[in-house]
Design an enzyme around this catalytic site. Structure first.
Site, PDB file in Angstrom:
ATOM      1  N   ASP A   1      12.858  30.986 -11.474  1.00 32.12           N
ATOM      2  CA  ASP A   1      12.550  29.554 -11.441  1.00 32.12           C
ATOM      3  C   ASP A   1      13.462  28.807 -12.414  1.00 32.12           C
ATOM      4  OD1 ASP A   1      11.072  27.315 -10.675  1.00 32.12           O
ATOM      5  OD2 ASP A   1       9.586  27.583 -12.271  1.00 32.12           O
ATOM      6  N   HIS A   2      14.113  27.768 -11.942  1.00 29.72           N
ATOM      7  CA  HIS A   2      14.997  26.938 -12.782  1.00 29.72           C
ATOM      8  C   HIS A   2      16.060  27.742 -13.529  1.00 29.72           C
ATOM      9  CE1 HIS A   2      12.839  23.205 -12.101  1.00 29.72           C
ATOM     10  NE2 HIS A   2      11.714  23.881 -12.241  1.00 29.72           N
TER      11      HIS A   2
ATOM     12  N   ASP B   1      19.360  25.650 -10.869  1.00 25.22           N
ATOM     13  CA  ASP B   1      19.043  24.239 -11.076  1.00 25.22           C
ATOM     14  C   ASP B   1      20.148  23.595 -11.896  1.00 25.22           C
ATOM     15  OD1 ASP B   1      18.098  21.777 -11.665  1.00 25.22           O
ATOM     16  OD2 ASP B   1      16.221  22.435 -12.589  1.00 25.22           O
TER      17      ASP B   1
ATOM     18  N   HIS C   1       7.121  17.636 -13.645  1.00 24.65           N
ATOM     19  CA  HIS C   1       6.660  18.868 -14.292  1.00 24.65           C
ATOM     20  C   HIS C   1       5.599  18.595 -15.365  1.00 24.65           C
ATOM     21  CE1 HIS C   1      10.556  20.665 -12.795  1.00 24.65           C
ATOM     22  NE2 HIS C   1       9.644  21.548 -12.403  1.00 24.65           N
TER      23      HIS C   1
ATOM     24  N   SER D   1       1.450  20.399  -9.383  1.00 28.05           N
ATOM     25  CA  SER D   1       0.072  20.607  -9.853  1.00 28.05           C
ATOM     26  C   SER D   1      -0.722  19.327  -9.654  1.00 28.05           C
ATOM     27  CB  SER D   1       0.069  21.005 -11.334  1.00 28.05           C
ATOM     28  OG  SER D   1       0.337  22.392 -11.450  1.00 28.05           O
TER      29      SER D   1
ATOM     30  N   ASN E   1       5.645  24.478  -5.731  1.00 26.01           N
ATOM     31  CA  ASN E   1       5.569  25.140  -7.050  1.00 26.01           C
ATOM     32  C   ASN E   1       4.383  24.643  -7.857  1.00 26.01           C
ATOM     33  OD1 ASN E   1       8.057  26.101  -6.274  1.00 26.01           O
ATOM     34  ND2 ASN E   1       9.063  25.614  -8.211  1.00 26.01           N
ATOM     35  N   ILE E   2       3.566  25.578  -8.318  1.00 27.06           N
ATOM     36  CA  ILE E   2       2.384  25.216  -9.106  1.00 27.06           C
ATOM     37  C   ILE E   2       2.306  26.133 -10.324  1.00 27.06           C
ATOM     38  CG2 ILE E   2      -0.155  25.130  -9.107  1.00 27.06           C
ATOM     39  CD1 ILE E   2       0.095  24.436  -6.059  1.00 27.06           C
ATOM     40  N   ASP E   3       2.306  25.540 -11.494  1.00 28.44           N
ATOM     41  CA  ASP E   3       2.190  26.298 -12.732  1.00 28.44           C
ATOM     42  C   ASP E   3       1.135  25.663 -13.643  1.00 28.44           C
ATOM     43  OD1 ASP E   3       2.552  27.867 -14.947  1.00 28.44           O
ATOM     44  OD2 ASP E   3       4.614  27.307 -15.341  1.00 28.44           O
ATOM     45  N   SER E   4       1.261  24.366 -13.895  1.00 29.25           N
ATOM     46  CA  SER E   4       0.391  23.704 -14.886  1.00 29.25           C
ATOM     47  C   SER E   4      -1.091  23.820 -14.562  1.00 29.25           C
ATOM     48  CB  SER E   4       0.767  22.222 -15.006  1.00 29.25           C
ATOM     49  OG  SER E   4       2.082  22.108 -15.466  1.00 29.25           O
TER      50      SER E   4
HETATM   51  P1  13P Z   1       3.792  21.937 -12.358  1.00 24.97           P
HETATM   52  O1  13P Z   1       4.111  21.704 -13.794  1.00 24.97           O
HETATM   53  O2  13P Z   1       3.383  20.667 -11.684  1.00 24.97           O
HETATM   54  O3  13P Z   1       2.789  23.013 -12.160  1.00 24.97           O
HETATM   55  O4  13P Z   1       5.153  22.405 -11.645  1.00 24.97           O
HETATM   56  C1  13P Z   1       5.591  23.724 -11.760  1.00 24.97           C
HETATM   57  C2  13P Z   1       6.982  23.911 -11.287  1.00 24.97           C
HETATM   58  O5  13P Z   1       7.595  23.069 -10.681  1.00 24.97           O
HETATM   59  C3  13P Z   1       7.601  25.215 -11.563  1.00 24.97           C
HETATM   60  O6  13P Z   1       8.949  25.246 -11.205  1.00 24.97           O
HETATM   61  O1  G3H Z   2       8.932  24.173 -13.910  1.00 24.99           O
HETATM   62  C1  G3H Z   2       8.684  24.802 -14.911  1.00 24.99           C
HETATM   63  C2  G3H Z   2       7.639  25.858 -14.925  1.00 24.99           C
HETATM   64  O2  G3H Z   2       6.357  25.296 -15.020  1.00 24.99           O
HETATM   65  C3  G3H Z   2       7.918  26.857 -16.003  1.00 24.99           C
HETATM   66  O3  G3H Z   2       7.672  26.297 -17.247  1.00 24.99           O
HETATM   67  O4  G3H Z   2       9.717  26.759 -18.586  1.00 24.99           O
HETATM   68  O5  G3H Z   2       7.495  26.379 -19.681  1.00 24.99           O
HETATM   69  O6  G3H Z   2       7.938  28.504 -18.423  1.00 24.99           O
HETATM   70  P1  G3H Z   2       8.263  27.029 -18.577  1.00 24.99           P
HETATM   71 ZN    ZN Z   3       9.929  23.313 -11.380  1.00 21.84          ZN
END
Ligand code: 13P
Ligand code: G3H
Ligand code: ZN
Length: 335
Positions: free
Chosen positions: A98-99, A120, A194, A240, A280-283
């Protein structure tokens, strides 16, 4: 060189084709630790959803790249065991960087068994973004690894990803970018961002139930992009929804999160009806995990066994991932 195919991963090409035709999106969930990856696998096997496991640069720095790699490999074996036990089908799993911010990082991931990488270079000028992305694509395709590029910049501040403001994707650039780079999918910027602080309440309107509704995503840009590259795989980052219940649970248990609003689930559902095939979902996972841990700490202050607070956190994560697959992305049952 470790081949991802030998490890049991798939690249994203076939997953995306099916998702676009079936009008759903593949969940892309980030992980940094054991409870997160367990929850992703359990939820995706039980809902029979394909999944993309994501490792960010920050995750590699935090958890050790080798350990994360082996955790992802372990996840494939765990998935098979779980599917056998529950008499369900095995699910396709892709492992994505990711990124990724450099050719070297992407190459190192490809060599260690990733089936997909994101490069990215979206904060670079257009021509430089093309140059960097193409270099990664040329290397990745030799190993049948798929590549995600990005045009436009999302707002939001996190460990490794930061921009104060949104730079929307310019539809007039997408065709040239895709043609010149030969990338497999394209992340675009249409108003998602993000992190957990996406919109302030004052930027939103309130609906009849008193729920804050943020400004709508720029579906006009998405439509324009689709017209220029019909059927091409589109990715949404920053998706998210920042559930009010999770924020409330955090703040009721000693947290101090500001009122914040995420991407409404209806808008994500609408996006999945288009060529958006990866979300993409992380938060949201971070929020639910924090909420569950805080609750245990407040209710059982004498508790000191990590399994007793990480276990409940994992349970919340499983419920959340299942909800996303079933009710938001439509990926449940598509394995
Ligand atoms: P969120 O912070 O909205 O979950 O996005 C995560 C993301 O884009 C990871 O690449
Ligand atoms: O888009 C970013 C992801 O949520 C990953 O976040 O770089 O804090 O691990 P991070
Ligand atoms: Zn992202």
């Amino acid at each position: 060189m470790v081949s991802y195919k030998k490890l049991g991963f798939v690249n994203t090409r076939e997953l995306f084709k099916k998702a676009i035709n079936g009008k759903y999106a593949i969940p892309a969930y980030n992980f940094n630790n054991m409870e997160q990856i367990q929850a992703i696998i359990i939820a995706c096997v039980e809902t029979q959803s394909p999944v993309i496991l994501q490792v960010s640069k920050g995750a590699r720095d935090y958890a050790n790249q080798t350990l994360l790699q082996y955790m992802a490999q372990g996840a494939v074996e765990m998935m098979k065991e779980l599917a056998r036990e529950k008499k369900l089908k095995p699910i396709p799993i892709a492992l994505n960087l990711d990124h990724g911010d450099s050719f070297e990082l992407a190459k190192s991931c490809i060599e260690s068994g990733f089936s997909s990488v994101m490069i990215d270079a979206s904060s670079e000028p257009f021509e430089k973004n093309i140059e960097i992305t193409k270099k990664v694509v040329d290397y990745a395709h030799k190993h049948d690894v798929s590549v995600e590029g990005e045009l436009g910049v999302l707002a939001g501040i996190e460990d490794e990803v930061s921009s104060e403001v949104t730079h929307y994707t310019k539809p007039e650039e997408v065709e040239e970018f895709v043609k010149k780079t030969n990338v497999d999918s394209l992340a675009i910027s249409i108003g998602t961002s993000h992190g957990a602080n996406k919109f302030k309440p004052e930027q939103c309107t309130k609906n009849a139930d008193g729920v804050y509704i943020p400004p709508e995503l720029r579906f006009d840009i998405l439509e324009e992009v689709e017209k220029r590259i019909p059927g091409f795989s589109i990715v949404l980052h920053g998706s998210s929804s920042v559930p009010v219940e999770a924020v409330k649970m955090i703040n009721e248990n000693g947290g101090a999160l500001k009122d914040t609003v995420g991407i409404p689930e209806e808008q994500l559902r609408r996006a999945t009806q288009s060529a958006v095939c990866k979300v993409n979902i992380d938060s949201d996972g971070r929020l639910w995990m924090t909420a569950a841990i805080r609750k245990v700490f407040v209710e059982k202050p004498a508790e000191f066994d990590p399994r007793k607070y990480l276990g409940p956190a994992r349970k919340e994560l499983i419920a959340m991932y299942k909800h996303k697959n079933e009710n938001v992305l439509g990926s449940a049952g598509k394995a």
